[in-house]
Structure formats: structure tokens, C-alpha cells
Design a protein around this motif. Structure first.
Motif, PDB file in Angstrom:
ATOM      1  N   ILE A 202       0.859  -1.191   0.000  1.00 39.57           N
ATOM      2  CA  ILE A 202       0.000   0.000   0.000  1.00 39.57           C
ATOM      3  C   ILE A 202       0.887   1.230   0.000  1.00 39.57           C
ATOM      4  O   ILE A 202       1.882   1.291   0.731  1.00 39.57           O
ATOM      5  CB  ILE A 202      -0.911  -0.001   1.253  1.00 39.57           C
ATOM      6  N   GLU A 203       0.530   2.218  -0.831  1.00 33.15           N
ATOM      7  CA  GLU A 203       1.294   3.477  -0.905  1.00 33.15           C
ATOM      8  C   GLU A 203       0.308   4.647  -0.798  1.00 33.15           C
ATOM      9  O   GLU A 203      -0.601   4.778  -1.621  1.00 33.15           O
ATOM     10  CB  GLU A 203       2.059   3.504  -2.242  1.00 33.15           C
ATOM     11  N   THR A 204       0.490   5.463   0.245  1.00 35.44           N
ATOM     12  CA  THR A 204      -0.378   6.652   0.402  1.00 35.44           C
ATOM     13  C   THR A 204       0.460   7.828   0.923  1.00 35.44           C
ATOM     14  O   THR A 204       0.004   8.574   1.777  1.00 35.44           O
ATOM     15  CB  THR A 204      -1.519   6.393   1.416  1.00 35.44           C
ATOM     16  N   SER A 205       1.704   7.975   0.434  1.00 36.79           N
ATOM     17  CA  SER A 205       2.571   8.981   1.061  1.00 36.79           C
ATOM     18  C   SER A 205       2.201  10.414   0.688  1.00 36.79           C
ATOM     19  O   SER A 205       2.476  11.338   1.435  1.00 36.79           O
ATOM     20  CB  SER A 205       4.029   8.719   0.709  1.00 36.79           C
ATOM     21  N   CYS A 206       1.578  10.607  -0.474  1.00 37.67           N
ATOM     22  CA  CYS A 206       1.245  11.980  -0.871  1.00 37.67           C
ATOM     23  C   CYS A 206      -0.178  12.040  -1.421  1.00 37.67           C
ATOM     24  O   CYS A 206      -1.135  11.953  -0.660  1.00 37.67           O
ATOM     25  CB  CYS A 206       2.277  12.492  -1.870  1.00 37.67           C
ATOM     26  N   ASP A 207      -0.334  12.149  -2.721  1.00 30.32           N
ATOM     27  CA  ASP A 207      -1.688  12.314  -3.255  1.00 30.32           C
ATOM     28  C   ASP A 207      -2.081  11.232  -4.242  1.00 30.32           C
ATOM     29  O   ASP A 207      -2.909  11.463  -5.117  1.00 30.32           O
ATOM     30  CB  ASP A 207      -1.864  13.719  -3.864  1.00 30.32           C
ATOM     31  N   GLU A 208      -1.469  10.054  -4.128  1.00 34.61           N
ATOM     32  CA  GLU A 208      -1.941   8.901  -4.890  1.00 34.61           C
ATOM     33  C   GLU A 208      -2.290   7.793  -3.902  1.00 34.61           C
ATOM     34  O   GLU A 208      -1.482   7.483  -3.029  1.00 34.61           O
ATOM     35  CB  GLU A 208      -0.857   8.363  -5.849  1.00 34.61           C
TER      36      GLU A 208
ATOM     37  N   LEU B 288      -0.417   7.936   7.523  1.00 31.92           N
ATOM     38  CA  LEU B 288      -1.108   7.216   8.597  1.00 31.92           C
ATOM     39  C   LEU B 288      -2.307   6.424   8.086  1.00 31.92           C
ATOM     40  O   LEU B 288      -2.633   5.370   8.643  1.00 31.92           O
ATOM     41  CB  LEU B 288      -1.544   8.190   9.700  1.00 31.92           C
ATOM     42  N   VAL B 289      -2.951   6.918   7.035  1.00 34.90           N
ATOM     43  CA  VAL B 289      -4.095   6.171   6.492  1.00 34.90           C
ATOM     44  C   VAL B 289      -3.612   4.816   5.963  1.00 34.90           C
ATOM     45  O   VAL B 289      -4.151   3.766   6.314  1.00 34.90           O
ATOM     46  CB  VAL B 289      -4.801   6.965   5.365  1.00 34.90           C
ATOM     47  N   GLY B 290      -2.565   4.836   5.136  1.00 38.60           N
ATOM     48  CA  GLY B 290      -2.051   3.588   4.571  1.00 38.60           C
ATOM     49  C   GLY B 290      -1.498   2.672   5.648  1.00 38.60           C
ATOM     50  O   GLY B 290      -1.747   1.464   5.643  1.00 38.60           O
TER      51      GLY B 290
END
Ligand code: KG4
Ligand code: ZN
Length: 364
Positions: free
Chosen positions: A6-12, A89-91
Motif C-alpha cells: 500500500i502506498e499513500t505517502s502523498c496524493d496517490e 497514517l491512512v495507509g
């Protein structure tokens, strides 16, 4: 063995499934460009809310495309940092939930290291030592890779990242977001020599980058010529600015080649999609007698396949990695600021916010 990343570091919001043999079974990326476009840059709070809305669906979709369920996953991996804290934190929380429910290992992955890994996905046999230029919206860094998973930071930006400079000029001219691809499109056919930009020089001859001077010079040209989205010289202006960003990047790479005599060159990160940069980087490699390894465009911008691939590489030879439910997100600390491995224990990687420190806080 199947790995779900899972990748959620910025806006993807992204999720991918890969096998231990590094066969990508699925890779799903949901961009938030439309959400942030009206603001001309990423709004951190909107980004994390959007991740919350999408993460469940994106993970489910990655599993559906891989014809698997969560029960078929042996290892979970997630981007731990650097990035926007709320987004990370979401990812991280979602991945922890999955790992805990299935009692499966969870690997924390560094976003910058994952970008570098994207080059190895298509070219596993890159000769070492290699130089890697990582150019994105939050980072501009040069690494020396001694062998697989072993690298050293040579230089990084002291102010804006290259992508950030492109995004800011596009925003200033009201051209749209993200700025890099818009500038690339609108500068097509423009004369890159028309506007002269002085290239940044580090007084200490370090391999660090700086883009704030170029940005200020661009703003001065915009003021002097009354440049706007419909100005006749817009393509020339944008071509000149883009070319000067590329020259500034490649000057440092050329100096690093002379200093370190690598066996190959790697280009990665979102800005590596840029055609001028790809062509000139290839040209520099050819002139230096080196191979250039540049991932396909879809692997350059943020995605979870590169996170999964790095997790697969790190899993090699490891029998039983930990469940690691106490992984922390680290918004600022990274390979780019602390050097590989340093401070990377559990929790130790958290740095107080404040100061730029290479963190990705692209605020509007
Ligand atoms: O790696 P990435 O997806 O996200 C970060 O980790 O920051 O990179 C995003 C950056 C943005 O600044 C965007 O303007 C830039 O990559 N970018 C480009 C192009 N496509 C994306 N810059 C120049 N030319 C492009 N074609
Ligand atoms: Zn990135």
C-alpha cells in the motif's frame, strides 16, 4: 508467496500485489489530481481525507485484479515515510489492520528507496556501482548504489525539489496542476534558449541541488515580460525554464560521474517522466560510456508496485519477518536526510516536524 503493498505517502492512493519472484499481479493507482488542482498544489488535509475514502476500494480492486483475497497474502508492505503525515497514517493503519487480522508480517518501506527500486523492476541486472538521480515533487536527491539495497546519499536539494519548482511556476501562471506535465505539454515546440537562466552553483562544490534561484529568476521574467497563459512567448519561456531545471540536474550528475566513476546511471521519481530529462539523461550516459536505466513512465510517479517490489527484495532469504504492528510513520526523516539505515529502528525514525529537512510538505 504473495505480497500486498500500500502506498499513500502523498496524493496517490495505490495498492499492488506481487509474487516473491517479482511478478506484478496487479497495480492500482488512484490519483487525487482533480481534488488538488483548484488549489495549484497538494492540500495535506484533503489528501488524507481522500485516502480514507479510497483506500478500501483500491486495496479490494488490487486483490480482484490479482484474482486473490486477503487470505492469500503472505506479507503486507506499506510506505512508512517520508510523506504527508496524515496521508501516511491512512495507509499504515489500513495495512496494520490487515496484518493483524490475518496474523501476517508487515514490512515498512521507505518511499525514496522504493522509487529507486522501480528501476530494478524492469532491469534487474543494473551494473554496480550505480548513480541514482531521484527527482520528484518532494525530493531531488543523488545516491551512490554500491550493491542491491546498499546506497549512500551524495546530495539533495537545499530548498525546493525540481518537481516542486515546476509545480510552483505552473501555479503562478495559472496553468494547472500538477505543473510538470502541463509545462512539458505547453512548452512543446518552444525555444529553450530564448530565456537565459543562470544555473545554481553550490559554493562548497557539494553535490547538493538548489532550485529556488531558478524559480526566483522565472518569477522575475514573468514580471518583466508580463508572461501569462496566453502570452505569445509562453512556449519559449516554459521550454527555457524546463531546460534549465534539466541542466541543473544533469550538471550535478556529470560532476558525480567524474568523481565516482560509476558503472551505470539510474533516473527515477515523478519528474523522470519528463521527455527532455529522459532524453538528456540518456545522452549524458551515452557520452560517459554508461548504461542509462529509466523506468517506464507509469513506474516513475507514485505507485505501490515499486513498494511491493522492494518488499520482495527485502524478504529474500528472510524466513519469518516480524508482524511489526508498532511501525511508525515518519513524515520527514528519510534516506534523503539521515542516510541509509540511520535511526530506522521502530519509532526511532520519527523526527519532530519543523524545518524543511527534505520532508514532503508541499503546501499550497
Ligand atoms: O514521484 P511523484 O509522483 O510524487 C512525489 O513523490 O513527489 O512526483 C510528482 C512530481 C510532480 O511535481 C509533477 O509535476 C512531476 O512529478 N511530474 C513531471 C512530469 N510528470 C510528473 N514533471 C515533469 N514532466 C512530467 N512529464
Ligand atoms: Zn514519490
Amino acid at each position: 508467496m504473495n505480497i500486498l503493498a500500500i502506498e499513500t505517502s502523498c496524493d496517490e492512493t495505490a495498492a499492488a500485489v506481487i509474487t516473491a519472484e517479482r511478478r506484478v499481479l496487479s497495480s492500482v493507482v488512484l490519483s487525487q489530481d482533480e481534488v488538488h488542482a483548484p488549489y495549484g498544489g497538494v492540500v495535506p488535509e484533503l489528501a488524507s481525507r481522500q485516502h480514507l475514502r479510497s483506500i478500501g476500494y483500491i486495496v479490494a480492486e488490487s486483490l480482484r485484479r490479482a484474482s486473490l483475497t486477503t487470505a492469500d497474502i503472505d506479507v503486507f508492505a506499506v510506505t512508512q515515510g517520508p510523506g504527508l503525515i496524515g496521508s501516511l497514517l491512512v495507509g499504515l493503519s489500513f495495512a496494520k489492520g490487515l496484518a493483524y487480522y490475518h496474523r501476517k508480517p508487515l514490512l515498512g518501506i521507505d518511499h525514496l528507496e522504493a522509487h529507486m527500486e522501480s528501476a530494478f523492476m524492469e532491469s534487474p541486472e543494473i551494473p554496480f556501482p550505480a548513480l541514482a538521480l531521484l527527482v520528484s515533487g518532494g525530493h531531488t536527491s543523488l545516491f551512490h548504489l554500491k550493491k542491491r539495497l546498499h546506497f549512500r546519499l551524495l546530495g539533495r536539494t537545499r530548498d525546493d525539489a525540481a518537481g516542486e519548482a515546476l509545480d510552483k511556476i505552473a501555479k503562478f501562471l495559472d496553468l494547472g496542476y500538477p505543473g510538470g506535465p502541463v509545462i512539458e505539454q505547453l512548452s512543446a515546440g518552444g525555444d529553450p534558449e530564448r530565456f537565459a537562466f543562470a544555473l545554481p552553483r553550490m559554493k562548497d562544490r557539494s553535490l547538493d541541488f538548489s532550485f529556488s534561484g531558478l524559480k526566483t529568476a522565472a518569477l522575475r521574467w514573468i514580471g518583466e515580460t508580463k508572461m501569462s497563459g496566453c502570452h505569445a512567448l509562453l512556449p519559449d519561456f516554459l521550454a527555457s525554464f524546463e531546460a534549465s531545471v534539466v541542466r541543473a540536474l544533469l550538471e550535478n550528475v556529470a560532476r558525480a560521474i567524474e568523481k565516482l566513476r560509476p558503472a551505470s546511471l539510474i533516473l527515477c521519481g515523478g519528474v523522470a517522466r519528463n521527455k527532455r530529462l529522459r532524453a538528456d539523461f540518456g545522452e549524458l550516459a551515452r557520452a560517459s560510456g554508461l548504461g542509462a536505466f529509466i523506468p517506464s513512465p507509469q513506474l516513475c510517479t507514485d505507485n505501490a508496485a515499486m513498494v511491493a517490489a522492494l518488499a520482495a527484495e527485502k524478504m529474500k532469504g528472510r524466513k519469518k519477518p516480524p508482524l511489526s504492528l508498532d511501525l511508525d510513520a515518519y513524515p520527514r526523516f528519510s534516506l534523503a536526510t539521515g542516510g541509509p539505515g540511520k535511526g530506522r529502528g521502530r519509532g526511532a525514525s520519527i523526527r519532530p516536524s519543523g524545518g524543511r529537512g527534505g520532508g514532503r510538505s508541499r503546501r499550497v
